[in-house]
Write an enzyme that holds these catalytic residues in place. Structure first.
Site, PDB file in Angstrom:
ATOM      1  N   SER A 143       0.800  -1.209   0.000  1.00  0.00           N
ATOM      2  CA  SER A 143       0.000   0.000   0.000  1.00  0.00           C
ATOM      3  C   SER A 143       0.845   1.276   0.000  1.00  0.00           C
ATOM      4  CB  SER A 143      -0.953  -0.047   1.190  1.00  0.00           C
ATOM      5  OG  SER A 143      -2.002   0.857   1.040  1.00  0.00           O
ATOM      6  N   ASP A 199       9.705   5.202 -10.463  1.00  0.00           N
ATOM      7  CA  ASP A 199       9.226   5.760 -11.727  1.00  0.00           C
ATOM      8  C   ASP A 199       9.855   7.111 -12.043  1.00  0.00           C
ATOM      9  OD1 ASP A 199       7.643   3.576 -12.070  1.00  0.00           O
ATOM     10  OD2 ASP A 199       5.726   4.643 -12.047  1.00  0.00           O
ATOM     11  N   LYS A 244      -0.934  -4.238  -3.142  1.00  0.00           N
ATOM     12  CA  LYS A 244      -2.226  -3.649  -2.792  1.00  0.00           C
ATOM     13  C   LYS A 244      -2.335  -2.288  -3.461  1.00  0.00           C
ATOM     14  CE  LYS A 244      -5.295  -2.154   0.854  1.00  0.00           C
ATOM     15  NZ  LYS A 244      -5.399  -0.774   0.382  1.00  0.00           N
TER      16      LYS A 244
END
Length: 440
Positions: free
Chosen positions: A296, A307, A321
């Site tokens: 999460s 990224d 998740k």
């Protein structure tokens, strides 16, 4: 208030965090009219009246209704549920970092309670309970036949009281462990200098995470006597927590720009969350440690750093998740709250990691290779788990093409091979080379 949690909330009161695993499939039917809906509600009332009048023992109306609501919500996905008024108060305490409990994330598998992860600084962690352990008995009574909520309620209790659980672990005889429930005022951020390299661990994303990180950076700078030569950020076994805390933690490493975006049903309610400008650790080499129990909010931070090309992610594929839960108080909390999955989240590159997790840049195992294929527990293994809408991303990884760096056979796992490899990367200067290779 929105939470990005694998476990904190719902039946997480008293520090025992639970994945609900009710296995109730929703039938594919045409959308009912309002008249059909009212007919079904009449059916519910008829069934409840029959139970009240004819069931073999007397039952409480309130408990019947609560169980019915939970059955409906838990058939949607593992993270939607009803939070009764008592648990609602406990949940608010827990997100502040102060609660009473034993400190485990748990799920249910084949009728038994399975430990996803013990939480740092709690009785469960101190007693040596490990991820993957099965709880087969609670105070001498089997958990078979109990729902996850019923099992959790048996482990709950007041501070100072004890609970004895029977643990079954692979290749070992079952053992009894007695835990003393206590009030835990957890400092979720710890730090030290490992072989000359600053190290910060965040064990959960409650309200203390971002302030604790800032304080740790300040203190590490004081100890180093200047800017940090690098930083290892450890979110292994971190189950997640508050969405806003993952944004603030990411802001320490990112100078503005997107951290995560969320989308509701059919792509509606698109929201983008950006890091605050003026990162605390500009140009400082960063390696994020993740493992199979990083979930999460942990995955949001790791995914954003990965990224955005801000650092390296090292370890093993995370839990996966990729959904957001909204906590909706009912009558101001007097009737508890509804914990409902309302959105999916996406990394800055537009990736949904629901069920798939964050793949590290460098696969490094914490344990030696024993030749066995160890399946990880992931979000996709939970009953009623929401599918990843990107079918290609949801495909299983080709493990034959994954090169994993294992510690030597005689390596002591207590020495933390993943952390050692991260420290070596920063000290050797190969961090910059490896990061550049990934960006090209």
């Amino acid at each position: 208030m929105k939470y990005v949690l694998p476990v904190v909330g719902t039946v997480a009161a008293l520090g025992l965090f639970a994945f609900s695993t009710a296995n109730q499939a929703a039938m594919a039917v045409e959308k009912p009219s309002y008249s059909d809906t009212f007919e079904q509600l009449d059916l519910f009332a008829d069934v409840m009246a029959r139970v009240r009048s004819d069931y073999v023992v007397e039952v409480e109306d309130g408990q019947l209704i609560e169980d019915a609501i939970n059955g409906m919500l838990q058939s949607l996905d593992p993270h939607s549920s009803y939070v009764n008024p008592e648990d609602w108060l406990r949940l608010q305490e827990q997100t502040s970092g102060r609660y009473v409990g034993v400190g485990m994330e748990v799920t249910q598998e084949e009728g038994y309670v399975k430990v996803v992860s013990p939480i740092d600084g709690t009785p469960a962690k101190e007693a040596g309970i490990e991820s993957g352990d099965y709880i087969t008995e609670i105070n001498g009574e089997t958990v078979l036949g109990l729902s996850l909520t019923e099992a959790v309620n048996k482990i709950r209790g007041k501070a100072g009281e004890s609970v004895t659980i029977t643990i079954a672990r692979a290749d070992e005889e079952p053992s009894e462990i007695t835990l003393i429930r206590r009030e835990v005022n957890r400092e979720v951020v710890t730090y030290e200098i490992k072989d000359g390299v600053p190290y910060i661990r965040i064990s959960q994303f409650n309200e203390k995470a971002a302030p604790g990180l800032e304080g740790a950076i300040t203190e590490l700078r004081r100890q180093i006597g200047g800017e940090l030569p690098g930083l290892v950020l450890d979110v292994r076994t971190n189950p997640g927590g508050l969405l806003d805390q993952s944004i603030k933690v990411s802001s320490a490493f990112l100078d503005g720009g997107e951290v995560v975006s969320t989308r509701g049903r059919d792509g509606a309610n698109l929201e983008s969350y950006d890091a605050a400008p003026g990162q605390l650790l500009r140009d400082v080499p960063v390696i994020v440690l993740i493992d199979e129990a990083s979930a999460s909010a942990s995955e949001i931070v790791a995914g954003a750093i990965q990224d955005r090309g801000r650092g390296l992610v090292l370890g093993m594929t995370s839990f996966g998740k990729g959904s957001v839960q909204s906590l909706i108080p009912l009558r101001g909390g007097r009737d508890g709250a509804l914990r409902l999955t309302t959105q999916r989240y996406y990394t800055p590159a537009g990736r949904s990691i629901q069920g798939t997790g964050i793949d590290p840049d460098l696969y490094v195992s914490s344990i030696p290779d024993d030749g066995e294929d160890h399946d990880r527990l992931s979000e996709s293994d939970l009953p009623n788990s929401i599918e990843n809408e990107d079918s290609e991303a949801a495909e299983d990884l080709d493990t034959e093409e994954t090169v994993i760096d294992f510690p030597p056979e005689d390596f002591d796992v207590q020495d933390d091979y993943q952390l050692q490899r991260a420290v070596e990367l920063i000290k050797s200067g190969r961090y910059t080379q490896r990061l550049a290779e990934l960006q090209n």
